[in-house]
Design an enzyme around this catalytic site. Structure first.
Site, PDB file in Angstrom:
ATOM      1  N   ASP A  69       0.811  -1.214   0.000  1.00  0.00           N
ATOM      2  CA  ASP A  69       0.000   0.000   0.000  1.00  0.00           C
ATOM      3  C   ASP A  69       0.844   1.264   0.000  1.00  0.00           C
ATOM      4  OD1 ASP A  69       0.750  -0.973   2.629  1.00  0.00           O
ATOM      5  OD2 ASP A  69      -0.351   0.737   3.426  1.00  0.00           O
ATOM      6  N   ARG A  91       4.535   1.271 -11.790  1.00  0.00           N
ATOM      7  CA  ARG A  91       3.840   0.844 -10.565  1.00  0.00           C
ATOM      8  C   ARG A  91       2.849  -0.270 -10.898  1.00  0.00           C
ATOM      9  NH1 ARG A  91       3.763   6.560  -9.671  1.00  0.00           N
ATOM     10  NH2 ARG A  91       1.562   6.685 -10.284  1.00  0.00           N
ATOM     11  N   LYS A 181      -6.530   0.161   6.380  1.00  0.00           N
ATOM     12  CA  LYS A 181      -5.334   0.350   7.204  1.00  0.00           C
ATOM     13  C   LYS A 181      -5.080   1.829   7.463  1.00  0.00           C
ATOM     14  CE  LYS A 181      -0.822   1.143   6.421  1.00  0.00           C
ATOM     15  NZ  LYS A 181       0.542   0.987   5.947  1.00  0.00           N
ATOM     16  N   GLU A 221      -2.842   0.430  13.477  1.00  0.00           N
ATOM     17  CA  GLU A 221      -1.375   0.403  13.392  1.00  0.00           C
ATOM     18  C   GLU A 221      -0.716   1.644  13.983  1.00  0.00           C
ATOM     19  OE1 GLU A 221       0.188   0.067   9.396  1.00  0.00           O
ATOM     20  OE2 GLU A 221       2.270  -0.020  10.095  1.00  0.00           O
ATOM     21  N   GLU A 223       2.573   2.512  14.697  1.00  0.00           N
ATOM     22  CA  GLU A 223       3.938   1.967  14.540  1.00  0.00           C
ATOM     23  C   GLU A 223       4.886   2.673  15.504  1.00  0.00           C
ATOM     24  OE1 GLU A 223       5.629   1.645  10.593  1.00  0.00           O
ATOM     25  OE2 GLU A 223       7.641   1.313  11.411  1.00  0.00           O
ATOM     26  N   LYS A 263      -1.836  -4.109  13.977  1.00  0.00           N
ATOM     27  CA  LYS A 263      -0.557  -4.190  13.273  1.00  0.00           C
ATOM     28  C   LYS A 263       0.498  -3.519  14.145  1.00  0.00           C
ATOM     29  CE  LYS A 263       1.519  -3.292   8.767  1.00  0.00           C
ATOM     30  NZ  LYS A 263       1.352  -3.473   7.337  1.00  0.00           N
ATOM     31  N   SER A 305       7.038  -5.153   9.604  1.00  0.00           N
ATOM     32  CA  SER A 305       8.445  -5.567   9.690  1.00  0.00           C
ATOM     33  C   SER A 305       9.359  -4.406  10.080  1.00  0.00           C
ATOM     34  CB  SER A 305       8.914  -6.228   8.400  1.00  0.00           C
ATOM     35  OG  SER A 305       8.797  -5.376   7.290  1.00  0.00           O
ATOM     36  N   GLY A 306       9.001  -3.191   9.739  1.00  0.00           N
ATOM     37  CA  GLY A 306       9.657  -2.003  10.298  1.00  0.00           C
ATOM     38  C   GLY A 306      11.121  -1.762   9.961  1.00  0.00           C
ATOM     39  N   GLY A 307      11.680  -2.456   8.987  1.00  0.00           N
ATOM     40  CA  GLY A 307      13.087  -2.269   8.645  1.00  0.00           C
ATOM     41  C   GLY A 307      13.962  -3.457   9.048  1.00  0.00           C
ATOM     42  N   SER A 332       2.074  -8.790   8.466  1.00  0.00           N
ATOM     43  CA  SER A 332       1.530  -7.873   7.467  1.00  0.00           C
ATOM     44  C   SER A 332       2.724  -7.064   6.989  1.00  0.00           C
ATOM     45  CB  SER A 332       0.467  -6.966   8.082  1.00  0.00           C
ATOM     46  OG  SER A 332       0.069  -5.988   7.142  1.00  0.00           O
ATOM     47  N   TYR A 394       7.313   6.692   5.315  1.00  0.00           N
ATOM     48  CA  TYR A 394       6.520   5.933   4.348  1.00  0.00           C
ATOM     49  C   TYR A 394       5.830   6.861   3.385  1.00  0.00           C
ATOM     50  CZ  TYR A 394       6.282   0.923   4.508  1.00  0.00           C
ATOM     51  OH  TYR A 394       6.550  -0.409   4.323  1.00  0.00           O
TER      52      TYR A 394
HETATM   53  P1  13P Z   1       6.776  -2.710   6.806  1.00  0.00           P
HETATM   54  O1  13P Z   1       7.208  -2.080   8.094  1.00  0.00           O
HETATM   55  O2  13P Z   1       6.653  -4.193   6.892  1.00  0.00           O
HETATM   56  O3  13P Z   1       7.596  -2.263   5.628  1.00  0.00           O
HETATM   57  O4  13P Z   1       5.275  -2.223   6.511  1.00  0.00           O
HETATM   58  C1  13P Z   1       4.660  -1.238   7.214  1.00  0.00           C
HETATM   59  C2  13P Z   1       3.337  -0.921   6.664  1.00  0.00           C
HETATM   60  O5  13P Z   1       2.558  -0.309   7.350  1.00  0.00           O
HETATM   61  C3  13P Z   1       2.947  -1.343   5.303  1.00  0.00           C
HETATM   62  O6  13P Z   1       1.550  -1.438   5.195  1.00  0.00           O
END
Ligand code: 13P
Length: 394
Positions: A69, A91, A181, A221, A223, A263, A305-307, A332, A394
């Site tokens: 996304d 893309r 999301k 999410e 993060e 997430k 996964s965050g890096g 995810s 992002y």
């Molecule tokens: P990653 O941290 O796995 O790259 O993805 C984060 C995210 O929110 C993608 O939808």
């Protein structure tokens, strides 16, 4: 070690409130009363049954979410890493490669799309959404409008997108999306300030209520970024604070917990901390945080996964599935599912098949990790490369 003793004590205590009884026979929140003194019954959402079904499909054994996304700007970063221009055609070619991978539905239960892809077709004129549905993969949609600076905070940010959200989510439902999301972030090195945490939690809760009202299962999410040199204890402390606020506001907004997915970030030391943690330690801290904060009514925990490297993210997930959990604990991932694919594809049509195989390798590895059966054998050096970028947006 003092911290393990604390864990043992709290684990034992927490099992009394997590419990093992089934809640399936109890009435769903559609029939409950609003909290104290406001004695008006809350209207039953017309989509409640469908939300529960969608959430269960996504949280099905051995499957998880393929996140693709990325906004156009972020997708540009992915394409740039293999020397491609950020055009709609490129893309489309990339997303088509991913979504038409034969056999993907065995390991992937949902895929989060950016708006462009939700309305896009393949080069043969087939809707991207239909490619997913054919493989029993639920289409999802990113609905937040990204991060902007949060005035009055410590250089932190807040997530936009609530204005007009209800009309967008109903359109997305008509277009075939069944889950949504919203990603907001919390920065440990920037504080986090109480203001930033409250804003993140409130925004997520409003978004979740609006999404459920349109028939979309919200992925919640917040993060917690990997950035920082703090230890794992500090991440645990912040994660507990963030999730307690998130659940407080989710409840205040009458969100149906059975119809959401989470997430979270895994609880790890900051990326610049002097010591790395093993998958077992990460699993122990992350599950401790989740048990303390997440009700068992929530069907699925789908980690970002965050890096982390592809292999790290898979090993950590596998470690979390060595014990039975009250929720489906799965993935995810965006970066940790896409890296090898991009490196294999390189934008060349003749590499599409090999790139799809690379996606299946990662999807299968994470499927095994969801079942707690991943061994980590035969992984490529590429899959072991960390992807953390300081201050990544992002
Ligand atoms: P990653 O941290 O796995 O790259 O993805 C984060 C995210 O929110 C993608 O939808």
């Amino acid at each position: 070690m003092a911290s393990s003793a604390t864990f043992a004590k709290l684990d034992a205590a927490s099992s009394t409130w997590i419990g093992h009884q089934s809640f399936s026979s109890l009435p769903l929140p559609s029939s409950r009363l609003a909290p104290s003194r406001v004695s008006l019954p809350i209207r039953a959402g017309q989509y409640t049954d469908e939300l529960l079904k969608t959430a269960k499909t996504i949280a099905s054994p051995g499957r998880g979410i393929l996140a693709i996304d990325e906004s156009n700007a972020t997708c540009g970063k992915r394409l740039d890493s293999i020397g491609l221009d950020n055009t709609e055609t490129n893309r489309q070619a990339y997303r088509q490669l991913l979504l038409t991978t034969p056999g993907l539905g065995q390991y992937i239960s949902g895929s989060i799309l950016f708006e462009e892809t939700l309305y896009q077709t393949t080069t043969d004129g087939k809707k991207m959404v239909d490619c997913l549905v054919e493989q029993n993969i639920v289409p999802g949609i990113k609905v937040d409008k990204g991060l902007v600076p949060l005035p009055g905070s410590n250089n932190e940010s807040w997530c936009q997108g609530l204005d007009g959200l209800a009309s967008r989510t109903s359109e997305y439902y008509k277009q075939g999306a069944r889950f949504a999301k919203w990603r907001t972030v919390v920065s440990i090195p920037c504080g986090p300030s109480a203001l930033a945490v409250k804003e993140a939690a409130w925004g997520l809760a409003r978004y979740a209520a609006i999404s459920q009202d349109s028939g979309l299962v919200p992925i919640v999410e917040p993060e917690i970024l990997l950035d920082g040199d703090h230890g794992i204890e500090r991440t645990l402390e912040v994660a507990e604070k963030v999730w307690s606020e998130v659940f407080f506001y989710l409840a205040e907004n009458n969100v149906v917990f059975e119809g959401i997915l989470l997430k979270p970030s895994m609880v790890t030391p900051g990326a610049e901390h002097k010591e790395r943690a093993s998958p077992e330690t990460i699993a122990k801290y992350t599950l401790t945080m989740l048990r303390r904060r997440v009700p068992p009514a929530v069907p699925g925990i789908m980690f970002l996964s965050g890096g982390q490297s592809e292999v790290e993210a898979t090993l950590n997930l596998n470690a979390m599935n060595q014990v039975p959990n009250p929720w489906h604990v799965s993935f995810s991932y965006a970066r940790a599912l896409q890296n090898s694919v991009l490196k294999t594809w390189k934008g060349q049509p003749e590499n599409v098949e090999a790139a799809q195989k690379a996606l299946l390798v990662r999807a299968k590895a994470n499927s095994l990790a969801q079942l707690g059966k991943y061994t980590g054998e035969d992984e490529s050096d590429e899959a072991k490369k960390g992807m953390f970028v300081k201050g990544y947006t992002y």
